[in-house]
Design an enzyme around this catalytic site. Structure first.
Site, PDB file in Angstrom:
ATOM      1  N   HIS A 141       0.836  -1.225   0.027  1.00 24.65           N
ATOM      2  CA  HIS A 141      -0.051   0.071   0.213  1.00 24.65           C
ATOM      3  C   HIS A 141       0.819   1.239   0.037  1.00 24.65           C
ATOM      4  CE1 HIS A 141      -3.546   2.395   0.959  1.00 24.65           C
ATOM      5  NE2 HIS A 141      -2.866   3.144   1.650  1.00 24.65           N
ATOM      6  N   GLU A 142       1.827   1.218   0.717  1.00 25.07           N
ATOM      7  CA  GLU A 142       2.521   2.442   1.110  1.00 25.07           C
ATOM      8  C   GLU A 142       3.596   2.505  -0.262  1.00 25.07           C
ATOM      9  OE1 GLU A 142       1.545   4.377   3.270  1.00 25.07           O
ATOM     10  OE2 GLU A 142       0.304   2.947   4.498  1.00 25.07           O
ATOM     11  N   HIS A 169       1.703   4.293  -2.827  1.00 28.81           N
ATOM     12  CA  HIS A 169       1.673   5.667  -2.694  1.00 28.81           C
ATOM     13  C   HIS A 169       2.634   6.494  -3.484  1.00 28.81           C
ATOM     14  CE1 HIS A 169      -1.711   6.671  -0.213  1.00 28.81           C
ATOM     15  NE2 HIS A 169      -1.543   5.574   0.760  1.00 28.81           N
ATOM     16  N   TYR A 218     -11.151   5.822   1.371  1.00 32.31           N
ATOM     17  CA  TYR A 218     -10.443   4.582   1.122  1.00 32.31           C
ATOM     18  C   TYR A 218     -11.372   3.496   0.518  1.00 32.31           C
ATOM     19  CZ  TYR A 218      -6.449   5.909   4.188  1.00 32.31           C
ATOM     20  OH  TYR A 218      -5.452   6.495   4.956  1.00 32.31           O
TER      21      TYR A 218
END
Length: 706
Positions: free
Chosen positions: A444-445, A448, A519
Site C-alpha cells: 500500500h505505502e 503511494h 479509502y
C-alpha cells in the site's frame, strides 16, 4: 396422510423457531456485553484524555537580542544534472540536529521559491505541522479526539515548532512580519498555518530566498511523527512552504496559494522541488531518509543548541549550552519530490537489496529493520519488489534510485503505515509473527509512491485520488502475488455513512466516515468502473492517467477526462451519482404476499413479491432468486431503473425466501441485509433482529475501520 405430514412439518418449524429464539437470546446477550465494553472504553479514554496536562498556546513575542550562537549554515549548492521531471519551484537546503536528551530538532534552512504564476506575490505561507500537537485546542486534536488510526495520544504526545528567525539574503529580518490564519474553521488556537508579509513583491518567474532557523519539540510518537525511546520519526518536521497553484491547475479560476490547516483527517499537498539535507545525530544512530545518501561523517564537536520555548514564534534570547558530543552527520539529496522525511535509531538493522526493472533501471531498496523482525527480512523485500514490479508494469517507471522501508519498534505504531517520497514505514514490530498485513501495508505505502508521490493530488481537498487509487492498486498486487482476493461484497458493508468523494477532508463527519469513503468507497467506485468497462480498458485508463498527470497535480475532473478519452463515452451521470454525490446501490425485497388457490385438480399458491430501489440504480440487469419450499427455484431479472417492480407468479409450493443478487455482483450495494427476505420468520421479529445486527456490525466495523 397429508395431515400427518403437515403436523410433522409444523413441529419441525416450531423446533427450528425455538432454536432460533435460543441462539437469538445468546446473540443479544453477547452483543449487550460488547456494547457495555465499548462504552466503558470510550468513557475511560475520554476521561483520561481530558485530564492530560494542557499546554498553553503560543504568544507572539517582541523581538529582542539575538538568539544564542547559531551553527553556521552550510550552503551546499545543489547541482543536479538530471533532466527535471517536475516544475521544481521550491529548493530546500536544510541543516538539522537531533537533541537526543530533550527530544528536539534544531534546524536551519535556506528556502528558494520561484513564482510560477503570472501575478506578483506579496505574501508567502508555511505549514507548521508540529503545532497540531501543541495543545488540546488545536483543530487536529479536536477533530481526531486524540486518536488516529487506532493509536492514542499519550501524555507526552504534545509537540510544537518555534520559528526563531527569517532573513533575506541581505540580512533583513522578517520574523516580525509573520501572522497566523485559520481559513478552514477559524479556530484561534490553531497555529499550523503561518503567513509572511514580504517587503517586496515576487514577480512572475522571479525567486525569493529565505534563511530560517527553527526548533521542533518532538511529541511522543503520534500521528506520523515523534519519538519512542531512542526511535525518531521526523515527518512534516520543517517549515514547509504551502502549495501555489497557477490558473487552470485543478480547474482553478485564479492563481494563488492553496491554504489549509492541519486537520484530524487531512494529509498533505505541496509543489515539487529539490532537497539538500544534512542530519546530525549521535554517533550510534542510523538514519533513513528521503532521497540518496551522499556521505556521512563522524566528528567530535562542540554543539551549540538553543533552549527554545514551547511556542510557534520565539524572538527571545536563547541560552547557550556547550557540551562535547560525538556526532555523525548524514547528507541526503532528493529531486522531483514534494516532501522530505527521515527516521533515526541506534537499533536499526540495515539490509540492502536491488530491484531491477525490465528497462534495466536499478532501485536500491534499503530496509531499516527493528531487531524483532530480523527473521522477516525476505517477506519485507519480496513485498517491496512485487509492488515495484507490478506498479512499474501497470502505470510507469519508478524514477528514483532508492526506496527506504522503516520498521518502527514496538510502541511506535503512531509512525507506522505512512508514505513519504522514496520512504515508507511499515506497521510497528509489535509481534514476532505477522499475518498478511505485513505485506499489505508495504504494498500500500509503495503504491503511494505513484499516486501520492508522483501524481501528487491535493490530499486536503481530493484525498480519494490518492487513497482510493492506492487501495485499488494494493488489492491487485495482493491478489496476483499472494492469492488474496478483496471481497467487495463485504467491504461495501463497511460504508455505513456514504459521502461525496470529492470533498474537503475535514468536512467528513468523523474519522471513520473519512476512511469509509476516501479509502473503501472510492476503491469500490474504481472496481465498479472496471466492472463496467472491463479490466483491459481499466488498466489502460489508469496507465494513461498516470502518464498524463505524473508530477502535475490533477483533479477529479482530470481523471474523468482521461476515462472519457479512453472509453470514448460520457461519464457525467456516473460521476454526479457516485463521486460528486453520496449515492450507493440499494435494492430491497420489500414485501411477499402469498394467496392459496384451490381448485378440483390441485392446490396452487399465487405469489406477489415487491422489489424496491431505494438508492442509485445498478448498471446491469438485476438478478433475483426465488426459492420454494419444495426445493425448486426461479431466477428472474429486472433492469432496476424504475422505483419498484412487482413479480407475480403461481407455483405448486409456497415461497420460502427471496434474495437479490445471489452471486454478489453489485459492488456498490452496501445494505445487504435488505437483499433477503424469508417467509419462515415472523416479520416483526426479523425486523428487530435486522436492526440489532446492523447496529452491532456498524459498531464493530467502525471501531476497526481506520
Amino acid at each position: 396422510m397429508d395431515l400427518f405430514y403437515k403436523k410433522k412439518n409444523e413441529q419441525r418449524w416450531n423446533d427450528m423457531l425455538q432454536k432460533i429464539k435460543f441462539f437469538g437470546n445468546v446473540f443479544i446477550f453477547i452483543t449487550s456485553l460488547m456494547i457495555i465494553f465499548f462504552l466503558f472504553i470510550t468513557i475511560w479514554n475520554t476521561f483520561h484524555f481530558n485530564h492530560e496536562n494542557e499546554r498553553s498556546s503560543p504568544t507572539l513575542l517582541e523581538e529582542s537580542a539575538s538568539l544564542g550562537q547559531q551553527a553556521d549554515f552550510k550552503q551546499l549548492n545543489y547541482q543536479d544534472d538530471s533532466k527535471p521531471l517536475s516544475s521544481r519551484i521550491v529548493h530546500y537546503n536544510i541543516n538539522v540536529e537531533l537533541d537526543e536528551e530533550d527530544k528536539k530538532l534544531l534546524g536551519s534552512q535556506k528556502l528558494t521559491w520561484i513564482n510560477p504564476g503570472e501575478q506578483p506575490v506579496n505574501e508567502m505561507y508555511f505549514h507548521l505541522y508540529p503545532n497540531a500537537f501543541q495543545s488540546k485546542k488545536t483543530s487536529f486534536i479536536i477533530e481526531s479526539g486524540g486518536s488516529l488510526r487506532n493509536d492514542d495520544m499519550k501524555e507526552d504526545s504534545f509537540g510544537s515548532m518555534s520559528i526563531h528567525t527569517i532573513r533575506l539574503n541581505n540580512g533583513t529580518e522578517l520574523s516580525q512580519q509573520t501572522f497566523f490564519i485559520q481559513p478552514d474553521d477559524q479556530n484561534p488556537n490553531d497555529y499550523t498555518l503561518m503567513g509572511l508579509k514580504l517587503p517586496k513583491s515576487v514577480l512572475p518567474g522571479e525567486k525569493i530566498t529565505l534563511h530560517m532557523t527553527f526548533t521542533v519539540q518532538l511529541p511522543y510518537v503520534f500521528a506520523r511523527m515523534g519519538y519512542a525511546g531512542d526511535f525518531i520519526m521526523a515527518g512534516q518536521w520543517f517549515p514547509k512552504v504551502a502549495a501555489y497553484e497557477v490558473t487552470g491547475m485543478r480547474g482553478r479560476k485564479t492563481e494563488g496559494w492553496d491554504l489549509h490547516q492541519y486537520h484530524g483527517n487531512s494529509e498533505f499537498y505541496a509543489n515539487f522541488g529539490t532537497y539538500d539535507v544534512n542530519i546530525t545525530v549521535p554517533s550510534n544512530y542510523i538514519v533513513a531518509a528521503t532521497g540518496v545518501e551522499i556521505d556521512k561523517t563522524e566528528t567530535s564537536m562542540d554543539r551549540t543548541k538553543n533552549q527554545s520555548m514551547i511556542g510557534t514564534i520565539d524572538h527571545s534570547k536563547g541560552q547557550n549550552l556547550q557540551e562535547d558530543n560525538n556526532s555523525k552527520n548524514y547528507h541526503f539529496k532528493a529531486a522531483d519530490v514534494h516532501d522530505f522525511a527521515w527516521s533515526a535509531s541506534p537499533q536499526f538493522k540495515v539490509i540492502e537489496d536491488t530491484y531491477r526493472s525490465e528497462n534495466n533501471r536499478d532501485v536500491t531498496i534499503k530496509l531499516y529493520l527493528d531487531p524483532l523482525h530480523s527473521d522477516l527480512t525476505e517477506r519485507y523485500l519480496y513485498a517491496a519488489k512485487s509492488a515495484l514490479n507490478n506498479f512499474t508494469d501497470w502505470y510507469g517507471e519508478y524514477p528514483y534510485p532508492t526506496l527506504s522501508i522503516v520498521v518502527p519498534p514496538n510502541g511506535a505504531n503512531g509512525a507506522g503505515g505512512m508514505e513519504y517520497p522514496t520512504l515508507v514505514t511499515s506497521w510497528s514490530a509489535s509481534e514476532k509473527q505477522k499475518d498478511s498485513s505485513l505485506e499489505r501495508v508495504i504494498i500500500h505505502e509503495i503504491g503511494h509512491q505513484f499516486w501520492y508521490g508522483m501524481v501528487a493530488s491535493n490530499e486536503f481537498e481530493e484525498a480519494w485520488l490518492d487513497e482510493a487509487f492506492t487501495s485499488y492498486a494494493e488489492d491487485k498486487v495482493m491478489e496476483k502475488e499472494y492469492g488474496i482476493r478483496s471481497k467487495a461484497y463485504y467491504e461495501a458493508s463497511y460504508v455505513s455513512s456514504p459521502a461525496p468523494l470529492k470533498q474537503n477532508a475535514w468536512e467528513y463527519g468523523y474519522k471513520n466516515e473519512y476512511a469509509q469513503n476516501v479509502y473503501v468507497r472510492g476503491k469500490l467506485v474504481l472496481r465498479d468502473i472496471e466492472q463496467i468497462i472491463g479490466t483491459t480498458q481499466m488498466n489502460k485508463v489508469l496507465k494513461t492517467y498516470f502518464q498524463r498527470w505524473k508530477f502535475n497535480h490533477p483533479s477529479t475532473e482530470d481523471f474523468q477526462a482521461v476515462l472519457e478519452d479512453v472509453t470514448a463515452q460520457e461519464w457525467d451521470q456516473y460521476f454526479n451519482t457516485f463521486i460528486y454525490d453520496n449515492k450507493m446501490v440499494d435494492y430491497a425485497v420489500q414485501s411477499i404476499n402469498i394467496n392459496k388457490i384451490t381448485n378440483q385438480e390441485q392446490t396452487l399458491y399465487k405469489h406477489q413479491v415487491l422489489i424496491q430501489k431505494n438508492d442509485a440504480a445498478y448498471h446491469e440487469p438485476l438478478s433475483i432468486l426465488f426459492t420454494f419450499e419444495d426445493g425448486t427455484s426461479i431466477e428472474k431479472t429486472w433492469e432496476g431503473s424504475e422505483a419498484q417492480k412487482w413479480f407475480t407468479f403461481t407455483h405448486t409450493s409456497t415461497l420460502n425466501w427471496v434474495v437479490i443478487d445471489p452471486e454478489h455482483t453489485m459492488i456498490l450495494e452496501n445494505k445487504h441485509i435488505n437483499n433477503f427476505k424469508s417467509t419462515l420468520i415472523n416479520p416483526e421479529t426479523k425486523t428487530r433482529w435486522n436492526l440489532v445486527l446492523i447496529q452491532w456490525l456498524e459498531a464493530v466495523l467502525n471501531a476497526k475501520m481506520w
